[in-house]
Write a protein that holds these residues in place. Structure first.
Motif, PDB file in Angstrom:
ATOM      1  N   PRO A 155      -1.303  24.508  51.012  1.00  0.00           N
ATOM      2  CA  PRO A 155      -2.576  23.846  50.995  1.00  0.00           C
ATOM      3  C   PRO A 155      -3.126  23.675  52.401  1.00  0.00           C
ATOM      4  O   PRO A 155      -2.378  23.734  53.180  1.00  0.00           O
ATOM      5  N   GLY A 156      -4.329  23.666  52.087  1.00  0.00           N
ATOM      6  CA  GLY A 156      -5.207  23.706  53.500  1.00  0.00           C
ATOM      7  C   GLY A 156      -5.749  25.022  54.035  1.00  0.00           C
ATOM      8  O   GLY A 156      -6.137  25.133  55.223  1.00  0.00           O
ATOM      9  N   ALA A 157      -5.217  26.101  53.472  1.00  0.00           N
ATOM     10  CA  ALA A 157      -5.321  27.304  54.019  1.00  0.00           C
ATOM     11  C   ALA A 157      -6.625  27.870  54.167  1.00  0.00           C
ATOM     12  O   ALA A 157      -7.135  28.400  55.224  1.00  0.00           O
ATOM     13  N   HIS A 158      -7.519  27.247  53.330  1.00  0.00           N
ATOM     14  CA  HIS A 158      -9.172  27.617  53.530  1.00  0.00           C
ATOM     15  C   HIS A 158      -9.691  26.206  52.800  1.00  0.00           C
ATOM     16  O   HIS A 158      -9.152  26.020  51.578  1.00  0.00           O
ATOM     17  N   SER A 159     -10.756  25.818  53.487  1.00  0.00           N
ATOM     18  CA  SER A 159     -11.409  24.611  52.863  1.00  0.00           C
ATOM     19  C   SER A 159     -12.946  24.766  53.347  1.00  0.00           C
ATOM     20  O   SER A 159     -13.184  25.497  54.383  1.00  0.00           O
ATOM     21  N   SER A 160     -13.775  24.000  52.559  1.00  0.00           N
ATOM     22  CA  SER A 160     -15.184  23.685  52.892  1.00  0.00           C
ATOM     23  C   SER A 160     -15.604  22.366  52.358  1.00  0.00           C
ATOM     24  O   SER A 160     -15.196  22.129  51.137  1.00  0.00           O
ATOM     25  N   THR A 161     -16.520  21.747  53.275  1.00  0.00           N
ATOM     26  CA  THR A 161     -16.946  20.141  52.705  1.00  0.00           C
ATOM     27  C   THR A 161     -17.426  20.210  51.266  1.00  0.00           C
ATOM     28  O   THR A 161     -17.062  19.386  50.612  1.00  0.00           O
ATOM     29  N   PHE A 162     -18.357  21.340  50.917  1.00  0.00           N
ATOM     30  CA  PHE A 162     -18.858  21.080  49.733  1.00  0.00           C
ATOM     31  C   PHE A 162     -18.522  21.935  48.668  1.00  0.00           C
ATOM     32  O   PHE A 162     -19.119  22.196  47.546  1.00  0.00           O
ATOM     33  N   THR A 163     -17.229  22.422  48.899  1.00  0.00           N
ATOM     34  CA  THR A 163     -16.376  23.302  48.069  1.00  0.00           C
ATOM     35  C   THR A 163     -16.462  22.490  46.491  1.00  0.00           C
ATOM     36  O   THR A 163     -15.869  21.506  46.425  1.00  0.00           O
ATOM     37  N   ALA A 164     -16.801  23.327  45.583  1.00  0.00           N
ATOM     38  CA  ALA A 164     -17.054  22.816  44.078  1.00  0.00           C
ATOM     39  C   ALA A 164     -17.090  21.217  43.831  1.00  0.00           C
ATOM     40  O   ALA A 164     -16.427  20.511  43.266  1.00  0.00           O
ATOM     41  N   TYR A 165     -18.295  20.949  44.253  1.00  0.00           N
ATOM     42  CA  TYR A 165     -18.760  19.688  44.117  1.00  0.00           C
ATOM     43  C   TYR A 165     -18.919  19.423  42.856  1.00  0.00           C
ATOM     44  O   TYR A 165     -19.390  19.973  42.044  1.00  0.00           O
ATOM     45  N   PRO A 166     -18.521  18.223  42.398  1.00  0.00           N
ATOM     46  CA  PRO A 166     -18.887  17.764  40.893  1.00  0.00           C
ATOM     47  C   PRO A 166     -20.015  18.076  40.145  1.00  0.00           C
ATOM     48  O   PRO A 166     -20.060  18.569  39.009  1.00  0.00           O
ATOM     49  N   THR A 167     -21.112  18.165  40.610  1.00  0.00           N
ATOM     50  CA  THR A 167     -22.539  18.053  40.213  1.00  0.00           C
ATOM     51  C   THR A 167     -22.701  19.594  39.954  1.00  0.00           C
ATOM     52  O   THR A 167     -23.056  20.060  38.694  1.00  0.00           O
ATOM     53  N   ALA A 168     -22.330  20.726  40.726  1.00  0.00           N
ATOM     54  CA  ALA A 168     -22.377  21.932  40.578  1.00  0.00           C
ATOM     55  C   ALA A 168     -21.603  22.462  39.478  1.00  0.00           C
ATOM     56  O   ALA A 168     -21.768  23.180  38.513  1.00  0.00           O
ATOM     57  N   CYS A 169     -20.275  22.109  39.360  1.00  0.00           N
ATOM     58  CA  CYS A 169     -19.295  22.241  38.280  1.00  0.00           C
ATOM     59  C   CYS A 169     -19.765  21.781  37.006  1.00  0.00           C
ATOM     60  O   CYS A 169     -19.578  22.617  36.128  1.00  0.00           O
ATOM     61  N   ALA A 170     -20.312  20.746  36.948  1.00  0.00           N
ATOM     62  CA  ALA A 170     -20.899  20.270  35.509  1.00  0.00           C
ATOM     63  C   ALA A 170     -21.888  20.979  34.991  1.00  0.00           C
ATOM     64  O   ALA A 170     -21.944  21.460  33.942  1.00  0.00           O
ATOM     65  N   GLY A 171     -22.800  21.711  36.026  1.00  0.00           N
ATOM     66  CA  GLY A 171     -23.725  22.561  35.576  1.00  0.00           C
ATOM     67  C   GLY A 171     -23.182  23.767  35.272  1.00  0.00           C
ATOM     68  O   GLY A 171     -23.457  24.325  34.332  1.00  0.00           O
TER      69      GLY A 171
END
Length: 483
Positions: free
Chosen positions: A342-358
């Motif tokens: 956990p936490g090996a790579h992260s980004s603030t806007f990763t897989a935000y819900p709006t894009a995933c719904a699209g």
């Protein structure tokens, strides 16, 4: 005598930078209307000149709205889009269903950094299920294509414990510090000054650009000579890649574009890709397919690598996942993706819900409307039009296409293959003026590339081909090609 720093760098910088006055002059002279002219001048007044717009076009169009495969500028001029924003708008502009799905999610929850939500989990399930191969898969999320490539690099080295990444000359893998080490563009490298991308464990091999084979061979008579030459590198202890006596390889992964996009929409021989995967398996390193631009149905299959019957260990995906918002992912083998904690790579806007719904809605439409089959059929129709045109146009030295991923290479002499770089630039400007947006690229600045939204209609393809034919006829007269 080698030129000194003092005599070299300032002059080179001036050529690379150009001048704001020259860009303003181009905007005033070539803008297709008063509103466009005003917005271009405002852009130049307040935005850095380091953006891409004036690199793509002498005078970029100022777009207002789009529908399907058509876009319109602020002065009402219509364009057939054979660009799709670098293949982002896979289902076209203004897709009501995708936009409504994203709006509904946005009204509930748009973003909360990295926390699980239903749309994210469901899109992860969909993407994992679409990765080819008979093995368990998972997903690692990111935001941009370059970031997805960086994840692939870090994962490959972490999982294998090896250092070297093998890629092609001419591949484009992004412009962030890590990904730029794999990207072979001279003008981009020049801007990484004074410290270039600091990854020394990258080995490049020639891409199988068969029209201009770097080995002087002819395909298929060559019997994949380039692949043989690559494999021979593993048979010697003097190439970094392998210690044959000890049976120890230093390669973590081969990370390639199956077809080269930014370099000119070049389609490699499918047996070559299969051979590359076989070599990876033989010497025990990962095979990674960068599908940021040629994935998501662009070639008539969901992933370009599938044309070769190859199941890569990892796939880098971005651009068109949700038809317009930034979202990227790495899909692949569960054991590789679960080797991180956990936490090996992260980004603030990763897989935000709006894009995933699209993204969920995009895949729903892909399945319901048989988008892949349509891309393959319309791509064959488009390619047949280019083939017919090539019989009449001496400036077309080479053409290729799979699905709606097509290009032509322009030459001043078919026999010598002399590149028609200046003529190609002229044709690109004229195509834009006559209402077609496409990409100009190529190792020698002489390829026109066509990547329309997958929902383009055949009537729009016919119109684009007619305009292209007319422009090439004008270009051949202007530059005295084939006369």
């Amino acid at each position: 005598m080698t030129t000194s720093f003092e005599d070299r760098i300032l002059a080179e910088r001036a050529r690379m930078r150009g001048s704001i006055e020259a860009l303003q002059k181009r905007s005033i002279e070539y803008a297709r209307g008063e509103r466009s002219r005003g917005i271009l001048l405002k852009t130049l007044a307040y935005e850095s000149t380091g953006h891409l717009d004036f690199a793509l076009f002498d005078c970029p169009p100022v777009l207002d709205y789009g529908k399907g495969a058509l876009v319109y500028d602020v002065d009402g001029n219509e364009y057939i889009d054979l660009h799709a924003g670098f293949t982002v708008n896979v289902l076209g502009h203004g897709n009501r269903e995708v936009n409504e799905a994203m709006k509904a999610q946005m009204d509930r929850l748009n973003h909360f950094a990295e926390l699980p939500v239903e749309s994210r989990a469901e899109l992860a399930r969909i993407l994992a299920s679409r990765h080819p191969g008979d093995f368990e898969k998972k997903v690692m999320w990111a935001v941009t294509g370059g970031e997805a490539v960086e994840i692939c690099i870090k994962l490959a080295r972490w999982y294998t414990g090896k250092q070297i990444i093998v890629t092609h000359w001419g591949d484009y893998h992004g412009r962030t510090a890590g990904a730029m080490a794999l990207t072979s563009k001279a003008f981009m490298m020049a801007y990484s000054y004074p410290i270039p991308p600091a990854d020394t464990a990258v080995v490049r091999i020639p891409f199988p650009y068969c029209y201009r084979c770097p080995f002087g061979k002819e395909y298929p008579a060559c019997d994949l000579f380039c692949a043989d030459q690559f494999e021979k590198m593993f048979e010697s202890k003097e190439t970094w890649l392998n210690n044959p006596r000890a049976g120890v390889t230093n390669v973590a992964a081969m990370l390639i574009e199956p077809f080269q996009s930014s370099a000119g929409y070049l389609i490699s021989p499918l047996p070559y890709l299969k051979r590359m995967k076989e070599i990876a398996e033989k010497y025990d390193y990962l095979f990674i397919s960068d599908e940021v631009q040629n994935g998501m149905g662009r070639t008539g299959k969901l992933w370009a690598i599938e044309h070769a019957g190859v199941a890569p260990d990892l796939i880098a995906i971005a651009k068109s996942i949700c038809n317009g918002l930034p979202l990227s992912a790495v899909t692949g083998r569960k054991e590789v993706l679960d080797s991180w904690g956990p936490g090996a790579h992260s980004s603030t806007f990763t897989a935000y819900p709006t894009a995933c719904a699209g993204g969920i809605k995009v895949f729903e439409i892909f399945d319901r409307d048989r988008i892949l089959e349509g891309a393959a059929e319309k791509g064959s129709y488009f390619l047949a039009g280019l083939e017919e045109m090539a019989r009449r146009r001496p400036s077309i030295g080479h053409y290729n296409g799979l699905g709606l991923y097509l290009s032509i290479e322009l030459v001043s002499d078919r026999k010598t293959k002399a590149p028609a770089g200046d003529a190609t630039a002229w044709a690109s400007r004229e195509l834009l003026r006559q209402g077609v947006i496409c990409m100009t690229s190529g190792y020698l600045y002489n390829r026109l590339c066509f990547a329309p939204p997958l929902v383009i209609e055949k009537e729009q393809i016919d119109r684009a081909l007619n305009i292209l034919d007319r422009v090439l006829s004008q270009m051949e007269r202007q530059f005295e090609i084939g006369g």
